[in-house]
Design an enzyme around this catalytic site. Structure first.
Site, PDB file in Angstrom:
ATOM      1  N   ASN A 241      -2.774  11.778   6.845  1.00 28.00           N
ATOM      2  CA  ASN A 241      -4.122  11.624   5.918  1.00 28.00           C
ATOM      3  C   ASN A 241      -5.439  11.887   6.920  1.00 28.00           C
ATOM      4  OD1 ASN A 241      -5.192  10.655   3.910  1.00 28.00           O
ATOM      5  ND2 ASN A 241      -4.736   8.204   4.248  1.00 28.00           N
TER       6      ASN A 241
ATOM      7  N   HIS B 148       0.783  -5.396  -2.156  1.00 29.78           N
ATOM      8  CA  HIS B 148      -0.712  -5.669  -1.519  1.00 29.78           C
ATOM      9  C   HIS B 148      -1.350  -6.403  -2.534  1.00 29.78           C
ATOM     10  CE1 HIS B 148      -1.060  -2.203   1.568  1.00 29.78           C
ATOM     11  NE2 HIS B 148       0.066  -2.515   1.438  1.00 29.78           N
TER      12      HIS B 148
ATOM     13  N   ARG C  74       1.138  -9.306   1.024  1.00 32.16           N
ATOM     14  CA  ARG C  74       0.058  -8.919   1.972  1.00 32.16           C
ATOM     15  C   ARG C  74      -1.177  -9.401   1.307  1.00 32.16           C
ATOM     16  NH1 ARG C  74      -2.265  -3.591   4.640  1.00 32.16           N
ATOM     17  NH2 ARG C  74      -3.913  -3.681   2.930  1.00 32.16           N
TER      18      ARG C  74
ATOM     19  N   TYR D  27     -12.147  -3.490   4.555  1.00 29.37           N
ATOM     20  CA  TYR D  27     -10.642  -2.764   4.307  1.00 29.37           C
ATOM     21  C   TYR D  27      -9.671  -3.274   3.520  1.00 29.37           C
ATOM     22  CZ  TYR D  27      -5.910  -1.779   5.354  1.00 29.37           C
ATOM     23  OH  TYR D  27      -4.612  -1.436   5.224  1.00 29.37           O
TER      24      TYR D  27
ATOM     25  N   ASP E 273      -3.411  -7.734   7.241  1.00 30.36           N
ATOM     26  CA  ASP E 273      -3.816  -6.530   8.057  1.00 30.36           C
ATOM     27  C   ASP E 273      -4.971  -6.602   8.842  1.00 30.36           C
ATOM     28  OD1 ASP E 273      -3.757  -3.903   9.457  1.00 30.36           O
ATOM     29  OD2 ASP E 273      -3.397  -2.941   7.470  1.00 30.36           O
TER      30      ASP E 273
ATOM     31  N   HIS F  70      -6.099  -4.385  10.968  1.00 33.99           N
ATOM     32  CA  HIS F  70      -6.643  -2.992  10.928  1.00 33.99           C
ATOM     33  C   HIS F  70      -7.325  -2.569  12.305  1.00 33.99           C
ATOM     34  CE1 HIS F  70      -7.387   0.943   8.697  1.00 33.99           C
ATOM     35  NE2 HIS F  70      -6.131   0.520   8.144  1.00 33.99           N
TER      36      HIS F  70
ATOM     37  N   GLU G  74      -1.024  -7.854  11.540  1.00 33.56           N
ATOM     38  CA  GLU G  74      -0.899  -6.482  11.699  1.00 33.56           C
ATOM     39  C   GLU G  74      -2.003  -5.982  12.441  1.00 33.56           C
ATOM     40  OE1 GLU G  74       0.093  -4.495   8.136  1.00 33.56           O
ATOM     41  OE2 GLU G  74      -0.911  -2.520   8.931  1.00 33.56           O
TER      42      GLU G  74
ATOM     43  N   GLU H 187       1.385   1.585  13.261  1.00 33.96           N
ATOM     44  CA  GLU H 187       1.470   2.535  11.866  1.00 33.96           C
ATOM     45  C   GLU H 187       0.725   3.895  12.698  1.00 33.96           C
ATOM     46  OE1 GLU H 187      -0.897   0.267   9.062  1.00 33.96           O
ATOM     47  OE2 GLU H 187      -2.508   1.795   9.604  1.00 33.96           O
TER      48      GLU H 187
ATOM     49  N   ARG I 263       5.728  -1.206  13.373  1.00 32.07           N
ATOM     50  CA  ARG I 263       5.672  -0.571  12.217  1.00 32.07           C
ATOM     51  C   ARG I 263       5.685   1.157  12.189  1.00 32.07           C
ATOM     52  NH1 ARG I 263       3.496  -2.265   7.991  1.00 32.07           N
ATOM     53  NH2 ARG I 263       1.525  -1.135   7.868  1.00 32.07           N
TER      54      ARG I 263
ATOM     55  N   HIS J 186       5.503   1.064   8.060  1.00 29.33           N
ATOM     56  CA  HIS J 186       4.058   1.405   7.359  1.00 29.33           C
ATOM     57  C   HIS J 186       4.659   2.239   6.059  1.00 29.33           C
ATOM     58  CE1 HIS J 186       0.395   4.128   7.280  1.00 29.33           C
ATOM     59  NE2 HIS J 186       0.045   3.081   6.704  1.00 29.33           N
TER      60      HIS J 186
ATOM     61  N   ASP K  11      -0.139   7.138   1.375  1.00 29.97           N
ATOM     62  CA  ASP K  11      -0.405   8.463   2.029  1.00 29.97           C
ATOM     63  C   ASP K  11       0.858   8.693   2.673  1.00 29.97           C
ATOM     64  OD1 ASP K  11      -1.540   6.122   3.592  1.00 29.97           O
ATOM     65  OD2 ASP K  11      -1.431   7.462   5.280  1.00 29.97           O
TER      66      ASP K  11
ATOM     67  N   GLU L  10       6.982  -1.847   3.856  1.00 30.09           N
ATOM     68  CA  GLU L  10       5.657  -1.953   3.254  1.00 30.09           C
ATOM     69  C   GLU L  10       5.818  -1.094   1.969  1.00 30.09           C
ATOM     70  OE1 GLU L  10       2.122  -0.307   4.979  1.00 30.09           O
ATOM     71  OE2 GLU L  10       0.783  -1.239   3.723  1.00 30.09           O
TER      72      GLU L  10
ATOM     73  N   TRP M 167     -11.959   1.671  12.183  1.00 30.14           N
ATOM     74  CA  TRP M 167     -11.937   1.168  10.822  1.00 30.14           C
ATOM     75  C   TRP M 167     -10.572   0.760  10.570  1.00 30.14           C
ATOM     76  CZ3 TRP M 167      -8.483   3.788   7.269  1.00 30.14           C
ATOM     77  CH2 TRP M 167      -8.717   3.092   5.928  1.00 30.14           C
TER      78      TRP M 167
HETATM   79  C1  GCO Z   1      -1.494  -0.128   5.877  1.00 31.94           C
HETATM   80  C2  GCO Z   1      -2.401   0.503   6.587  1.00 31.94           C
HETATM   81  C3  GCO Z   1      -3.115   1.773   5.343  1.00 31.94           C
HETATM   82  C4  GCO Z   1      -3.846   2.934   6.263  1.00 31.94           C
HETATM   83  C5  GCO Z   1      -3.767   4.108   5.857  1.00 31.94           C
HETATM   84  C6  GCO Z   1      -4.285   5.143   6.694  1.00 31.94           C
HETATM   85  O1  GCO Z   1      -1.225  -1.037   6.361  1.00 31.94           O
HETATM   86  O2  GCO Z   1      -0.913  -0.005   4.698  1.00 31.94           O
HETATM   87  O3  GCO Z   1      -3.413   0.131   7.335  1.00 31.94           O
HETATM   88  O4  GCO Z   1      -4.045   1.103   4.618  1.00 31.94           O
HETATM   89  O5  GCO Z   1      -4.909   2.447   6.783  1.00 31.94           O
HETATM   90  O6  GCO Z   1      -2.314   4.432   5.475  1.00 31.94           O
HETATM   91  O7  GCO Z   1      -3.778   6.513   6.418  1.00 31.94           O
HETATM   92 MG    MG Z   2      -2.163  -1.289   8.332  1.00 36.81          MG
END
Ligand code: GCO
Ligand code: MG
Length: 405
Positions: A40, A125, A150, A162, A213, A215, A239, A265, A286, A315, A319, A342, A405
């Site tokens: 991505n 989600h 989630r 996020y 998550d 992140h 996560e 991930e 993950r 993951h 993407d 996921e 991020w």
């Molecule tokens: C998740 C991930 C995604 C990522 C994304 C980045 O847990 O699904 O954190 O939201 O941010 O796949 O390319």
């Molecule tokens: Mg994630």
């Protein structure tokens, strides 16, 4: 020349709602396999790695020699690991397993040892600007049969959070031609999560798994605080509580909380997870088939994790193309230590470009019984969706400092 000799390799970059890079390996007799190479926001780097540096070395090799080709690409590059290299190797590996299983006339999971369970439990989600919105979305997932959900909600005082999207089922973080900017404040976020989980337990009861998550946004001690706050609500996992470059950081989280931890991930090899697994600092790994070197390498990671009773939780955001989703399901169905997968569904345009055999029923997914991975790419349709530059956002603290991020 043997029928399984690699005769042609194509890299297809398309954007049916979002960007995907797909590798197609064609054998002498016309049998072919597909692999996902999507990274991505950095898609073209992997496409070039494959077309310019990998494809010329593979023409004329026997597609059956999966392990040898994996080692050839990994050791042979001299420059090891990294997301670009490992996504490229993953695409080749997926395509070769697809070919092998097609030639055997079996769905891939049969070659990997057969089904070790009836299906792969997936989590959906539930997102919303407010706790109420998120709970409503979660009820919707529960009504559809999801056993794991989630939860992500907006953070009061932060403009954009996020995981919170305007669409109910799709979340596309790579949302702009140049990276968009978001703001973050841990002291606003931290107290907002336990009330979300409390509301979810009230609304949904205790027979559903709840996930969250983080992140990569916290420090280890902040993550420990969050884990403790959530303990009364028995989350399935939190996560990516912290960035994992410093694997020792997880020791600190572990000292303070029994909330299960999932991470990985962004991992691209077993080395990213070695200490975390061997010291039992995590509960779910993950790493994915596309970013961690394909089915061949992910099986190795899962086998190491299994020694320590750590389960997979791969993951599966949008993407990861349908090719990766199919590969993840064959893998998940066959290994002993599958945990959860996921699943964020793709757009109709994506599903049309990638016809597939996998299906959802009763909160679980099954890869289907078509020979190979059971997923294809419609190249003519893909051509009608040309690549569009798209970046993931960046994140700043309220004083302007760059953050994760
Ligand atoms: C998740 C991930 C995604 C990522 C994304 C980045 O847990 O699904 O954190 O939201 O941010 O796949 O390319
Ligand atoms: Mg994630």
């Amino acid at each position: 020349m043997p029928a399984s000799t690699i005769a042609d390799i194509r890299t297809i970059t398309c954007s049916p709602g979002r960007n995907f890079v797909t590798l197609k390996i064609v054998c002498e007799d016309g049998t072919y396999g597909v692999g996902d190479a999507t990274l991505n926001g950095r898609e073209l780097a992997v496409a070039s790695y494959l077309a310019d540096h990998v494809a010329p070395c593979l023409i004329g090799r026997d597609a059956h020699r999966i392990e040898d080709i994996w080692q050839y690409l990994y050791r042979g590059a001299y420059w090891r690991r990294g997301p670009v290299t490992m996504s490229a190797i993953a695409a080749v590996d997926m395509a070769l397993w697809d070919i092998k299983a097609k030639r055997a006339g079996m769905p891939l999971y049969q070659l990997l040892g057969g089904a070790a369970r009836e299906g792969c439990m997936v989590y959906g989600h539930a997102n919303g600007e407010t706790i109420d919105d998120t709970i409503e979305a979660a009820r919707d997932y529960a009504a559809q049969g999801y056993r794991a959900i989630r939860l992500q909600a907006g953070v009061p005082g932060l403009a954009k959070t996020y995981g919170v999207s305007s669409d109910r089922y799709f979340y596309e973080p790579a949302d702009a031609d140049l990276p968009s900017e978001a703001a973050w404040a841990t002291h606003k976020y931290l107290p907002s999560v336990a009330p979300l989980f409390a509301a979810a337990r009230d609304a949904l009861g205790w027979d559903v798994h709840l996930l969250h998550d983080v992140h990569h946004r916290l420090t280890p001690i902040e993550a420990a605080r969050l884990g403790k706050d959530l303990e009364p609500f028995r989350p399935f996992w939190i996560e990516d509580p912290v960035p994992a470059e410093n694997q020792q950081g997880f020791r600190l989280i572990r000292q303070h909380t029994t909330t299960p931890i999932a991470v990985g991930e962004v991992f691209n090899s077993i080395w990213d997870a070695k200490q975390l697994i061997e010291e039992q600092l995590i509960d779910y790994i993950r790493a994915t088939v596309v970013h961690a070197g394909g089915i061949t390498h992910l099986r190795r990671i899962a086998a190491l994790a299994d020694l320590y009773r750590i389960r997979t939780g791969c993951h599966g955001a949008t993407d990861l193309s349908p090719v990766s989703m199919a590969a993840a399901l064959h893998f998940g169905l066959s290994i002993p230590n599958f945990g959860v997968q996921e699943y964020m569904r793709h757009t109709e345009a994506t599903d049309a470009v990638f016809p597939h055999a996998y299906r959802f029923a009763d909160g679980m997914m099954h890869p289907g019984d078509a020979p190979g991975l059971g997923v294809d790419i419609d190249e003519a349709l893909a051509e009608t969706h040309p690549y569009r530059r798209a970046y993931l956002p960046v994140n700043r603290l309220e004083d302007g400092s760059m953050h994760d991020w």
